[in-house]
Design an enzyme around this catalytic site. Structure first.
Site, short mmCIF file in Angstrom:
data_model
loop_
_atom_site.label_atom_id
_atom_site.label_comp_id
_atom_site.label_asym_id
_atom_site.label_seq_id
_atom_site.Cartn_x
_atom_site.Cartn_y
_atom_site.Cartn_z
N GLU A 179 -5.63 -10.15 -0.79
CA GLU A 179 -5.21 -10.74 -2.08
C GLU A 179 -4.23 -11.90 -1.92
OE1 GLU A 179 -3.79 -7.45 -4.47
OE2 GLU A 179 -5.82 -6.85 -4.96
N GLU A 373 -11.92 -3.00 -3.15
CA GLU A 373 -11.00 -2.16 -3.92
C GLU A 373 -11.52 -2.04 -5.34
OE1 GLU A 373 -6.80 -3.15 -4.01
OE2 GLU A 373 -6.86 -3.82 -1.94
P1 P53 Z 1 -1.19 -0.33 -7.59
C1 P53 Z 1 -1.97 -5.66 -9.20
C2 P53 Z 1 -3.15 -6.15 -9.74
C3 P53 Z 1 -4.29 -6.21 -8.97
C4 P53 Z 1 -4.24 -5.79 -7.63
O1 P53 Z 1 -2.35 -1.40 -7.32
C5 P53 Z 1 -3.07 -5.32 -7.10
C6 P53 Z 1 -1.91 -5.23 -7.87
C7 P53 Z 1 -0.62 -4.74 -7.30
O2 P53 Z 1 0.05 -3.89 -8.14
O3 P53 Z 1 -2.98 -4.96 -5.79
C8 P53 Z 1 -4.01 -4.26 -5.15
O4 P53 Z 1 -0.92 0.33 -6.30
C9 P53 Z 1 -3.56 -4.11 -3.73
C10 P53 Z 1 -3.26 -2.70 -3.31
C11 P53 Z 1 -2.76 -1.91 -4.51
C12 P53 Z 1 -3.89 -1.85 -5.51
O5 P53 Z 1 -4.26 -3.14 -5.92
O6 P53 Z 1 -0.05 -1.12 -8.12
O7 P53 Z 1 -4.42 -4.72 -2.79
O8 P53 Z 1 -2.35 -2.74 -2.25
O9 P53 Z 1 -2.31 -0.65 -4.18
C13 P53 Z 1 -3.56 -1.01 -6.74
O10 P53 Z 1 -1.74 0.61 -8.61
#
Ligand code: P53
Length: 475
Positions: A179, A373
């Site tokens: 990202e 993801e």
């Molecule tokens: P968490 C925000 C929006 C989109 C992706 O996020 C993001 C985030 C970060 O908050 O990050 C990705 O853990 C990232 C992971 C992360 C996951 O989304 O805040 O690549 O490291 O854990 C989910 O719920």
């Protein structure tokens, strides 16, 4: 069969959110270690509050994570039980080069990942390795100002040469940076950038972005030289912006916001800065320090595939104040979309938006896509009999996998695979919480680090197992 033969089903994690073992095996400290749980996490992540070491009175969830460092054999065996074909994980740079700028790598760190990859292979699981998932050795933050300094390009080249040579034949799928567009929202978490008082934040962020883009192109070149079998991808925090309405001003605002994100993939997939970015940088007086060699390296080393995360679609308006203002659903703030649901954490839930985002990326780049993801962060309850009935998670994943199937089957998009975020519960990047759970596997640990770390299969574990066994036929 709607999904192609050999479609790579699996799950995705990141070192800083699950490994722990922060001071074991000669590992050095990194930016991600010193981002605390609690109210100051946001300001530290944004580079607005300088915290470059552990401070008394704070809890730092990355120190232990879910202790994957000591549980990886058990965890990978559970992934194999679900039938995973691929497991996405990241390398902690500071395990390989504890300070980031040593001449020689740390053998204990290299041996750790070698064992993890061998363990995957023994279970028939293909490792998909993110070289940098937000982490940067703290020494590089202190000495060079992290990614705003071009020295990091050279140090990253040193890192990737070691990785590609050491894991040749063991790892074939690589992602250079997780990202990259997160730099614009969380510059310290994303790239180790602490903003100096009075500093032009946009300039610092775009310089860091440029240096990562160039480092990524170098890594792609080196990966292909070391082993022509290597496949290297970029990675975008995706989720297309919708215009709030068909007012031309709203449509234009959405176009501009989409360009802000797609800029990164434009450079990595097409090999040059797009015109809209060059003009924006010129207007804002930002000099990213592009050299003739950078231009050549970017042009000659575009990525093999495009990977991305998708959780939510986004929405924006020409005049946000007239439609309720900008709200922070997650790191990507926007105006509220009245047509969609949200999660317990206020994240938009929009499966059709997934199909739309997939098509947007495919139409623009015509390179194979890899969803690395997707998932739902939710509270889980362990019932008295020890089971966890996470039907909400199953529903979210089912709807999203169906949307992806439509993109493949009806829209003809070329897709390599799908890894859910956090197949085993892990620490949230945004909030630092443990109780924002994404997993098929429950981990007994709470927001402040209490718990036995015991692993437990949720209802979704058996559901995903069946989904994989039928190649997405039985959801
Ligand atoms: P968490 C925000 C929006 C989109 C992706 O996020 C993001 C985030 C970060 O908050 O990050 C990705 O853990 C990232 C992971 C992360 C996951 O989304 O805040 O690549 O490291 O854990 C989910 O719920």
């Amino acid at each position: 069969m709607p999904f192609p033969k050999g479609f790579l089903w699996g799950g995705a994690t990141a070192a800083n959110q699950c490994e722990g073992g922060y001071d074991e095996g000669g590992r050095g400290l990194a930016n991600v270690d010193v981002i605390p749980h609690g109210s100051e996490r946001n300001d530290v992540s944004r580079g607005l509050r300088r915290m470059l070491d552990f401070e008394p009175g704070y809890y730092y969830p990355a120190q232990t994570g879910i202790d994957f460092y000591h549980h990886y054999r058990e965890d990978i065996a559970l992934f194999a039980e679900m039938g995973f074909k691929v497991f996405r994980l990241s390398i902690a740079w500071s395990r390989i080069f504890p300070n980031g700028d040593e001449e020689e790598p740390n053998e204990a760190g290299l041996a750790f990942y070698e064992d993890v990859f061998r363990c995957c292979r023994e279970h028939g699981i293909e490792p998909l390795v993110t070289i940098t998932h937000f982490d940067c050795p703290i020494h590089l933050v202190k000495k060079y100002g992290a990614w705003r300094n071009r020295t990091l390009i050279e140090l990253y080249k040193r890192l990737v040469k070691v990785l590609f040579n050491r894991y040749r034949g063991l790892v074939r799928w690589w992602i250079t940076f997780n990202e990259m567009n997160m730099i614009l929202h969380r510059p310290f978490m994303g790239a180790g950038i602490v903003l100096e008082p009075g500093e032009n934040a946009r300039e610092a962020e775009y310089r860091a972005a440029h240096n990562e883009l160039v480092a990524s192109a170098w890594a792609t070149k080196i990966a292909h030289e070391v082993d022509p079998e290597n496949r290297v991808g970029c990675m975008l925090a995706a989720g297309s912006y919708y215009p709030y309405s068909c007012r031309p001003e709203d449509v234009r605002a959405a176009q501009v916001k989409n360009q802000e994100d797609l800029f990164f993939v434009d450079v990595q997939a097409r090999g040059r800065y797009p015109g809209y970015a060059l003009k924006m940088l010129e207007r804002e007086g930002i000099d990213v320090g592009m050299t003739a060699e950078d231009e050549r390296i970017l042009a000659e080393n575009t990525v093999d595939f495009i990977s991305f995360s998708y959780y939510s679609s986004r929405c924006t308006a020409g005049d946000p104040d007239s439609v309720g203002g900008v709200a922070e659903g997650n790191a990507f703030a926007g105006v509220e979309n009245p047509y969609v649901r949200t999660s317990d954490w206020g994240w938009v839930i929009d499966p059709l938006g997934f199909r739309i985002t997939i098509n947007d990326l495919w139409d623009r780049y015509q390179k194979p896509l890899f969803v690395v993801e997707n998932g739902l962060g939710a509270y889980d309850e362990v019932l008295p009999d020890g089971t966890i009935e996470d039907d909400y998670r199953i529903a979210y994943l089912r709807e999203h996998i169906e949307a992806m199937r439509d993109a493949i089957e009806q829209d003809g998009v070329e897709m390599l695979g799908y890894t859910t975020w956090g197949p085993i519960d892990l620490v949230s990047a945004g909030s630092g919480e443990m109780e924002k759970r994404y997993g098929f596997i429950y981990v007994d640990r709470d927001n402040l680090g209490n718990g036995t770390l015991e692993r437990r299969r949720k209802k979704s574990f058996y559901w995903y197992q069946q989904a994989i066994a039928t190649n997405g036929g039985d959801l």
